[in-house]
Design a protein around this motif. Structure first.
Motif, PDB file in Angstrom:
ATOM      1  N   GLU A 281       0.836  -1.205   0.000  1.00 21.83           N
ATOM      2  CA  GLU A 281       0.000   0.000   0.000  1.00 21.83           C
ATOM      3  C   GLU A 281       0.867   1.250   0.000  1.00 21.83           C
ATOM      4  N   ALA A 282       1.955   1.232   0.746  1.00 25.12           N
ATOM      5  CA  ALA A 282       2.873   2.373   0.762  1.00 25.12           C
ATOM      6  C   ALA A 282       3.435   2.641  -0.632  1.00 25.12           C
ATOM      7  N   VAL A 283       3.872   1.586  -1.316  1.00 23.69           N
ATOM      8  CA  VAL A 283       4.437   1.742  -2.656  1.00 23.69           C
ATOM      9  C   VAL A 283       3.395   2.322  -3.609  1.00 23.69           C
ATOM     10  N   GLY A 284       2.178   1.815  -3.544  1.00 20.13           N
ATOM     11  CA  GLY A 284       1.125   2.328  -4.408  1.00 20.13           C
ATOM     12  C   GLY A 284       0.827   3.796  -4.171  1.00 20.13           C
TER      13      GLY A 284
ATOM     14  N   GLU B  43      13.012   0.454   4.049  1.00 18.27           N
ATOM     15  CA  GLU B  43      14.020   0.136   3.036  1.00 18.27           C
ATOM     16  C   GLU B  43      13.404  -0.507   1.800  1.00 18.27           C
ATOM     17  N   GLU B  44      12.397  -1.370   1.979  1.00 17.19           N
ATOM     18  CA  GLU B  44      11.750  -2.016   0.842  1.00 17.19           C
ATOM     19  C   GLU B  44      10.932  -1.009   0.032  1.00 17.19           C
ATOM     20  N   THR B  45      10.239  -0.102   0.713  1.00 15.86           N
ATOM     21  CA  THR B  45       9.481   0.928  -0.004  1.00 15.86           C
ATOM     22  C   THR B  45      10.418   1.806  -0.825  1.00 15.86           C
ATOM     23  N   ASP B  46      11.525   2.198  -0.228  1.00 12.08           N
ATOM     24  CA  ASP B  46      12.504   2.994  -0.974  1.00 12.08           C
ATOM     25  C   ASP B  46      13.051   2.226  -2.175  1.00 12.08           C
ATOM     26  N   ARG B  47      13.350   0.963  -1.974  1.00 10.15           N
ATOM     27  CA  ARG B  47      13.922   0.169  -3.068  1.00 10.15           C
ATOM     28  C   ARG B  47      12.958   0.086  -4.246  1.00 10.15           C
ATOM     29  N   ARG B  48      11.680  -0.103  -3.960  1.00 12.58           N
ATOM     30  CA  ARG B  48      10.683  -0.303  -5.022  1.00 12.58           C
ATOM     31  C   ARG B  48      10.212   0.999  -5.665  1.00 12.58           C
ATOM     32  N   THR B  49      10.543   2.145  -5.070  1.00  7.78           N
ATOM     33  CA  THR B  49      10.088   3.432  -5.613  1.00  7.78           C
ATOM     34  C   THR B  49      11.245   4.364  -5.943  1.00  7.78           C
TER      35      THR B  49
ATOM     36  N   ALA C  66      11.454   7.639  -3.761  1.00  9.53           N
ATOM     37  CA  ALA C  66      10.677   8.799  -4.204  1.00  9.53           C
ATOM     38  C   ALA C  66       9.978   9.525  -3.062  1.00  9.53           C
ATOM     39  N   ALA C  67       9.748   8.865  -1.928  1.00 10.76           N
ATOM     40  CA  ALA C  67       9.100   9.545  -0.801  1.00 10.76           C
ATOM     41  C   ALA C  67      10.019  10.629  -0.243  1.00 10.76           C
ATOM     42  N   ALA C  68       9.421  11.761   0.126  1.00 13.47           N
ATOM     43  CA  ALA C  68      10.223  12.850   0.697  1.00 13.47           C
ATOM     44  C   ALA C  68      10.888  12.389   1.990  1.00 13.47           C
ATOM     45  N   TYR C  69      10.140  11.689   2.814  1.00 12.30           N
ATOM     46  CA  TYR C  69      10.661  11.088   4.045  1.00 12.30           C
ATOM     47  C   TYR C  69       9.598  10.140   4.578  1.00 12.30           C
ATOM     48  N   PHE C  70       9.922   9.444   5.645  1.00 15.21           N
ATOM     49  CA  PHE C  70       8.992   8.536   6.292  1.00 15.21           C
ATOM     50  C   PHE C  70       8.667   9.045   7.693  1.00 15.21           C
ATOM     51  N   MET C  71       7.546   8.569   8.211  1.00 12.94           N
ATOM     52  CA  MET C  71       7.156   8.879   9.579  1.00 12.94           C
ATOM     53  C   MET C  71       6.723   7.593  10.269  1.00 12.94           C
ATOM     54  N   VAL C  72       6.502   7.724  11.586  1.00 10.50           N
ATOM     55  CA  VAL C  72       5.866   6.664  12.366  1.00 10.50           C
ATOM     56  C   VAL C  72       4.727   7.317  13.123  1.00 10.50           C
ATOM     57  N   ASN C  73       3.549   6.682  13.107  1.00 13.86           N
ATOM     58  CA  ASN C  73       2.433   7.228  13.877  1.00 13.86           C
ATOM     59  C   ASN C  73       1.605   6.106  14.481  1.00 13.86           C
TER      60      ASN C  73
END
Length: 305
Positions: free
Chosen positions: A163-166, A201-207, A210-217
């Motif tokens: 879902e993150a990658v999409g 790391e997997e989201t970054d690898r697959r995109t 492209a994300a500006a940064y990540f968060m935790v909530n």
């Protein structure tokens, strides 16, 4: 990778909007959705007071502020459960950005950003129906398109990498900066099973990062602090933690709001700020309110330093 925030500036953002409305205001929020307030004068007045209370803290402490639209549930399936068509959702998502821009006009003296907030297709605590990245991109594209006048898009309480990658792919197609915020269980793993570090790391690898940064909530800092490592440490730019140290399952069963200890939570944020070199955005999630954000600001804002 688009940079929506000023480099070297710390930003506050808001806290637990939905839990504030339900437990402090006594409002009924079907599907835990705050976005209908945008459509009534009384609702707008309450939201305006809420955002101003938090933005005033940023002004007082010398930080910037990220205005997040109240649209965590304003996607197709969640909106439909409370009677909103796609056209109605498009309207409320667009109007949420316009509404926050009007408030932002009073805070021109500090750095600000307008973020279109999206939530997961399913329950943030439970992975539920698994989507491929392509399915997730198609599902979230209408809401992301409605935020084209925002500075960025932030996806909160995401619990699977697909879902993150999409979401990243859909936002990139719209030319919008995008932030992915994962949630974790008490063991630092996503409800989908991946560790926080693995998910980033997997989201970054697959995109292609492209994300500006990540968060935790929607997790307490002590749930995920030991799950960080490797490249993920440099990619976390924001935290919106829960006030409570309870698990997601325990929170679901709780009849009273657990507001935790605002001062102890702020100490945890201070420790995270020392640990995470890119940490720039500080806010709250379930159980937190302006009291928690004030305590956090006193620990991490430039004035405190």
């Amino acid at each position: 990778m688009t940079k929506p925030l000023q480099q070297g500036v710390r930003y506050l953002t808001d806290s637990g909007l939905e839990t504030t409305l339900v437990f402090h205001d006594g409002r009924d929020l079907p599907a835990f959705a705050a976005f209908p307030l945008i459509l009534s004068p009384g609702g707008r007045a309450r939201l305006r007071a809420y955002y101003r209370e938090h933005a005033d803290l940023a002004m007082a402490h010398g930080t910037g502020f990220v205005f997040e639209t109240p649209t965590w549930r304003a996607n197709t399936e969640w909106g439909a459960t409370i009677g909103y068509s796609q056209a109605a959702l498009d309207r409320v998502n667009r109007e949420s950005v316009i509404f926050l821009k009007e408030i932002r006009d009073d805070y021109r003296a500090m750095p600000t950003a307008i973020s279109g907030q999206i939530g997961p297709r399913g329950d943030g605590y439970v992975p539920g129906r698994r989507m491929s990245a392509d399915e997730a991109a198609a599902y979230h594209a209408p809401q992301i398109a409605a935020f084209r006048e925002a500075d960025m898009v932030t996806a909160l309480t995401i619990n699977t990498v697909d879902e993150a990658v999409g979401i990243v792919e859909a936002a990139t197609m719209e030319g919008l900066a995008v932030v992915i915020s994962f949630t974790t269980e008490t063991d630092g793993r996503l409800p989908g099973g991946e560790s926080l570090a693995e998910a980033i790391e997997e989201t970054d690898r697959r995109t292609d990062a492209a994300a500006a940064y990540f968060m935790v909530n929607c997790a307490h800092p002590r749930h995920f602090v030991n799950a960080l490592g490797g490249a993920s440490v440099a990619r976390i730019g924001g935290v919106r933690a829960n006030a409570s140290m309870l698990s997601h399952a325990e929170l679901d069963r709780a009849e009273r709001l657990d507001t935790g200890d605002p001062h102890a939570l702020a100490e945890d944020y201070e420790a995270l700020a020392r640990m995470l070199p890119s940490l720039q955005v500080f806010g709250g999630c379930c159980g937190t309110d302006a009291r928690h954000v004030r305590c956090i600001a006193e620990r991490v804002a430039p004035v405190a330093a």
